[in-house]
Design a protein around this motif. Sequence first.
Motif, mmCIF file in Angstrom:
data_model
loop_
_atom_site.group_PDB
_atom_site.id
_atom_site.type_symbol
_atom_site.label_atom_id
_atom_site.label_comp_id
_atom_site.label_asym_id
_atom_site.label_seq_id
_atom_site.Cartn_x
_atom_site.Cartn_y
_atom_site.Cartn_z
ATOM 1 N N GLY A 33 26.391 -10.372 3.488
ATOM 2 C CA GLY A 33 25.445 -9.434 4.070
ATOM 3 C C GLY A 33 24.832 -8.476 3.068
ATOM 4 N N GLY A 34 24.890 -8.784 1.789
ATOM 5 C CA GLY A 34 24.219 -7.969 0.773
ATOM 6 C C GLY A 34 25.079 -6.927 0.096
ATOM 7 N N ALA A 35 26.311 -6.777 0.525
ATOM 8 C CA ALA A 35 27.197 -5.782 -0.087
ATOM 9 C C ALA A 35 28.315 -6.494 -0.839
ATOM 10 N N PHE A 36 28.931 -5.784 -1.775
ATOM 11 C CA PHE A 36 30.056 -6.349 -2.514
ATOM 12 C C PHE A 36 31.328 -5.713 -1.985
ATOM 13 N N ASP A 37 32.007 -6.434 -1.113
ATOM 14 C CA ASP A 37 33.254 -5.970 -0.517
ATOM 15 C C ASP A 37 34.405 -6.444 -1.406
ATOM 16 N N VAL A 38 35.018 -5.521 -2.153
ATOM 17 C CA VAL A 38 36.058 -5.866 -3.118
ATOM 18 C C VAL A 38 37.240 -6.539 -2.437
ATOM 19 N N LEU A 39 37.679 -6.010 -1.297
ATOM 20 C CA LEU A 39 38.833 -6.605 -0.612
ATOM 21 C C LEU A 39 38.541 -8.023 -0.136
ATOM 22 N N ALA A 40 37.354 -8.251 0.398
ATOM 23 C CA ALA A 40 36.980 -9.599 0.829
ATOM 24 C C ALA A 40 36.888 -10.529 -0.376
ATOM 25 N N PHE A 41 36.417 -10.017 -1.487
ATOM 26 C CA PHE A 41 36.307 -10.809 -2.717
ATOM 27 C C PHE A 41 37.690 -11.235 -3.204
ATOM 28 N N VAL A 42 38.638 -10.305 -3.202
ATOM 29 C CA VAL A 42 40.002 -10.622 -3.638
ATOM 30 C C VAL A 42 40.647 -11.604 -2.664
ATOM 31 N N ARG A 43 40.472 -11.384 -1.373
ATOM 32 C CA ARG A 43 41.029 -12.314 -0.376
ATOM 33 C C ARG A 43 40.473 -13.718 -0.579
ATOM 34 N N ALA A 44 39.184 -13.829 -0.870
ATOM 35 C CA ALA A 44 38.569 -15.138 -1.086
ATOM 36 C C ALA A 44 39.153 -15.822 -2.324
ATOM 37 N N GLY A 45 39.577 -15.025 -3.301
ATOM 38 C CA GLY A 45 40.197 -15.585 -4.500
ATOM 39 C C GLY A 45 41.566 -16.168 -4.239
ATOM 40 N N TYR A 46 42.120 -15.896 -3.064
ATOM 41 C CA TYR A 46 43.436 -16.423 -2.678
ATOM 42 C C TYR A 46 43.331 -17.258 -1.398
ATOM 43 N N ALA A 47 42.193 -17.912 -1.220
ATOM 44 C CA ALA A 47 41.949 -18.685 -0.003
ATOM 45 C C ALA A 47 42.793 -19.947 0.080
ATOM 46 N N ASN A 48 43.161 -20.517 -1.055
ATOM 47 C CA ASN A 48 43.991 -21.720 -1.067
ATOM 48 C C ASN A 48 44.804 -21.734 -2.359
ATOM 49 N N SER A 49 45.632 -22.744 -2.517
ATOM 50 C CA SER A 49 46.517 -22.788 -3.689
ATOM 51 C C SER A 49 45.745 -22.913 -4.996
ATOM 52 N N ALA A 50 44.669 -23.676 -5.009
ATOM 53 C CA ALA A 50 43.887 -23.846 -6.239
ATOM 54 C C ALA A 50 43.225 -22.532 -6.651
ATOM 55 N N SER A 51 42.591 -21.860 -5.711
ATOM 56 C CA SER A 51 41.936 -20.596 -6.052
ATOM 57 C C SER A 51 42.971 -19.522 -6.387
ATOM 58 N N SER A 52 44.130 -19.567 -5.743
ATOM 59 C CA SER A 52 45.200 -18.617 -6.067
ATOM 60 C C SER A 52 45.694 -18.826 -7.490
ATOM 61 N N SER A 53 45.830 -20.088 -7.900
ATOM 62 C CA SER A 53 46.253 -20.401 -9.262
ATOM 63 C C SER A 53 45.238 -19.861 -10.272
ATOM 64 N N LEU A 54 43.959 -20.115 -10.026
ATOM 65 C CA LEU A 54 42.913 -19.630 -10.933
ATOM 66 C C LEU A 54 42.851 -18.105 -10.951
ATOM 67 N N SER A 55 42.991 -17.475 -9.795
ATOM 68 C CA SER A 55 42.952 -16.003 -9.728
ATOM 69 C C SER A 55 44.113 -15.388 -10.500
ATOM 70 N N ASN A 56 45.315 -15.952 -10.320
ATOM 71 C CA ASN A 56 46.471 -15.423 -11.038
ATOM 72 C C ASN A 56 46.348 -15.649 -12.541
ATOM 73 N N ASP A 57 45.843 -16.813 -12.946
ATOM 74 C CA ASP A 57 45.648 -17.096 -14.363
ATOM 75 C C ASP A 57 44.652 -16.106 -14.971
#
Length: 94
Positions: A33-57
Amino acid sequence: MKTTPRQISYLVLAGIGLGATWFFNLRFMAESGGAFDVLAFVRAGYANSASSSLSNDLLVGCMAFLLWSFVEVRRLGMRRWWVYPILTFGIAFA
């Protein structure tokens, strides 16, 4: 001072990192919706095991870089050390 091939390589990689990162940041903002929601961004980085691995790395690599840069800034007596963490989190780690 002459620009070296290594410096040019770093500049090119930084540009690619900036462009690739912000392309997806802007897409995320448009999808949110045009805004940068930090919490939603972080949650999206942990949406599945692959993205969680990349986020933690990325997180561990970023923290190692900031620790290293803090030590180097003090060792070299550089001023305005606070710019590096701001740029790291405000623009992109890459």
